[in-house]
Design an enzyme around this catalytic site. Structure first.
Site, PDB file in Angstrom:
ATOM      1  N   GLU A  75      -7.295  -7.067 -13.200  1.00 23.01           N
ATOM      2  CA  GLU A  75      -6.484  -6.225 -12.069  1.00 23.01           C
ATOM      3  C   GLU A  75      -7.355  -6.641 -10.735  1.00 23.01           C
ATOM      4  O   GLU A  75      -8.685  -6.340 -10.751  1.00 23.01           O
ATOM      5  CB  GLU A  75      -6.538  -4.782 -12.418  1.00 23.01           C
ATOM      6  CG  GLU A  75      -5.482  -4.122 -11.553  1.00 23.01           C
ATOM      7  CD  GLU A  75      -6.052  -3.621 -10.247  1.00 23.01           C
ATOM      8  OE1 GLU A  75      -5.806  -4.347  -9.164  1.00 23.01           O
ATOM      9  OE2 GLU A  75      -6.563  -2.514 -10.173  1.00 23.01           O
ATOM     10  N   CYS A 109      -6.887   0.645  -5.268  1.00 24.20           N
ATOM     11  CA  CYS A 109      -6.252  -0.596  -5.290  1.00 24.20           C
ATOM     12  C   CYS A 109      -4.868  -0.775  -4.929  1.00 24.20           C
ATOM     13  O   CYS A 109      -4.299  -1.611  -4.482  1.00 24.20           O
ATOM     14  CB  CYS A 109      -6.188  -1.471  -6.849  1.00 24.20           C
ATOM     15  SG  CYS A 109      -7.827  -1.647  -7.518  1.00 24.20           S
TER      16      CYS A 109
END
Length: 514
Positions: free
Chosen positions: A286, A320
């Site tokens: 990720e 994020c």
């Protein structure tokens, strides 16, 4: 008997008793700071002469921990221990491994205030964010334990006359976990224990900025009775051991959360087959985002402004999933911008020990990077709010709004990872979506609209892994919102999903003839 899964509750800090209890936890943790953190290899602690310091980003004179640094020889020893432990750990039943995780979750639950307090000091997390991080770690562990039990019997396949067939899952071997500093407990615990419950063994390289938080998990695993060598703790300099971990002939998988540059480097290096390697490595990555909230016309402008501000500035924009772009219909642009500015003026910034809304950014490098982006953005657009920075005692950046930008502007294209949001205007919903998709990333997004047709179009066309309607673009909940993105945001290996453990399992078919 395993009870049904439910999310771990946060702590209600409107209750004065909870406030006093958490203050006691902070006091206790503060008194234990500047401790020495060892490597843990095959269950044995090793303190090294070569160390580095973890510091409080809100008070840079305060040392959190003195951290031992693993060498390549230490990594070799850790792989040897993990490979040996794998021989027996893989033979534990699915049920026994799952029950071990549930035991781990119970210990974390008991120590939730302590772990949260560590993150207040080590990661600069506000109280709510720190507690949420610890609670999410519990959620991941509980969820993956149940997921493993559901996979225990494999999946049905067809038999035929004289032939019985079985399709089942088995672990793949030893791997490496490289977690981030921004969710130093939740993501670290989830990406470490998901492969473990699947029967694999792990080398855990904690984030350089938050090693004490990760070491707390090692303490808990020991307390819960994890066999030696199943999880090995190897903090260290990424320049010395980062590539070495990825390149190793013993590495079957790498789970990584962090920057695009590091993630793509891991992909490239993991793809090369080393001498003696008998398998292809898996990378579960990720790598961030350039997340946007799209605001349609004829909407609740208060909801739009609140969604943008909370998503952009929660934990100082260091998620994020944080809102870095507000893409607003021209008919409501001025009103939404004005309301967002007004809300932002009320946000408190300071040392999170005092429970401010926003704390510091994580380190000097990030501080300098964010400061530079604010300077760039102020030239590309118009600074409407914030923009101030102060690193005299900690790494503090004001929540910053920059308006009148173009989609092609640098700060609308590059991940900032700080409390900065850019506003851009669109003439209609089609253009709003075009702007939203004008990025290399595809992690999260949100749409504020009352038009069902526009929402349906966004579901089809907005190219993100997690899309939300009439709310912010952060705060995915384990079991409800499996998390992971498209494009350069990563491999879309959705954490907290029914499929996540499959990343750490092989499928085997056995056919018996009668």
């Amino acid at each position: 008997m395993v009870v049904n899964y439910h999310n771990e509750p946060s702590i209600d800090f409107t209750d004065s008793k909870n406030v006093e209890s958490f203050k006691e936890a902070l006091k206790k943790v503060k008194g234990e700071l500047n401790q020495k953190i060892p490597l843990v290899i095959n269950g044995e602690e090793k303190f090294t002469k070569d160390t580095y310091q973890s510091i409080n980003p809100a008070n840079t004179t305060e040392v959190i921990a003195e951290v031992s640094k693993a060498t390549q020889k230490d990594v070799d020893d850790a792989f040897e221990a993990a490979n040996e432990a794998y021989k027996s750990w893989k033979r534990w039943s699915h049920k026994d491994r799952a029950e071990f995780l549930i035991r781990v979750a119970a210990i974390i639950r008991r120590r939730k205030e302590e772990i949260s307090a560590v993150m207040v000091y080590e990661a600069g997390k506000p109280w709510d964010e720190a507690v949420g991080d610890a609670a999410e770690g519990i959620d991941f562990i509980e969820y993956y334990a149940r997921s493993m039990m559901e996979l225990a019997d494999g999946k049905p396949v067809l038999d035929r006359e004289g032939e019985h067939n079985k399709y089942f899952y088995k672990p793949i071997g030893t791997g490496v976990t490289i977690p981030p500093w921004n969710f130093p407990f939740a993501i670290m615990a989830g990406t470490t224990l998901a492969p473990v419950v699947a029967g694999n063994t792990v080398l855990l390289k904690p984030a350089e900025d938050t090693p004490l938080t990760a070491y707390k998990l090692m303490e808990i695993l020991e307390e819960a009775g994890l066999p030696k060598g199943v999880v090995n703790f190897v903090p260290g300099d990424p320049k010395e051991i980062g590539d070495y971990l990825v390149d190793s002939v013993h590495t079957h998988f790498v789970t990584f959360t962090g920057s695009r540059a590091t993630g793509t480097r891991i992909f490239e290096r993991a793809a090369k087959v080393q001498d003696g390697q008998q398998f292809l490595k898996r990378v579960i990555a990720e790598m961030g985002g350039k997340d946007a909230i799209v605001v349609d016309k004829d909407i609740d402008t208060d909801l739009a402004a609140e969604s943008i501000v909370s998503s952009a500035f929660g934990f100082s924009g260091q998620k994020c999933s944080a809102c870095s772009r507000a893409i607003v219909h021209k008919d409501v642009y001025d009103e939404v911008l004005e309301k967002a500015v007004a809300l932002t003026k009320n946000l408190t910034v300071g040392n999170t020990e005092n429970n401010t809304y926003m704390g510091p950014v994580i380190n000097q490098k990030q501080f300098d990077k964010i400061k530079n982006y604010i300077e760039i953005g102020s030239k590309e657009g118009k600074l409407k709010q914030g923009g101030g920075t102060d690193d005299a005692t900690g790494y503090f950046v004001e929540p910053t709004i920059i308006a009148n930008l173009k989609s092609s502007d640098q700060i609308m294209q590059e991940e900032i990872f700080g409390p900065v949001v850019g506003f851009v205007k669109g003439k209609d919903f089609e253009e709003l979506l075009e702007i939203a998709n004008d990025t290399d990333y595809g992690l999260t997004g949100a749409v504020i609209t009352n038009n069902r047709e526009n929402w349906i179009e966004a579901v089809e066309s907005y190219d993100v892994g997690n899309l939300y309607l009439n709310r912010g673009c952060t705060s995915a909940v384990v079991g409800y919102h499996p998390f992971g993105g498209f494009k350069m945001s990563g491999t879309d290996a959705k954490t907290g999903s029914p499929d996540y453990l499959l990343n750490f399992l092989e499928q085997k078919v056995v056919s018996e003839m009668f």
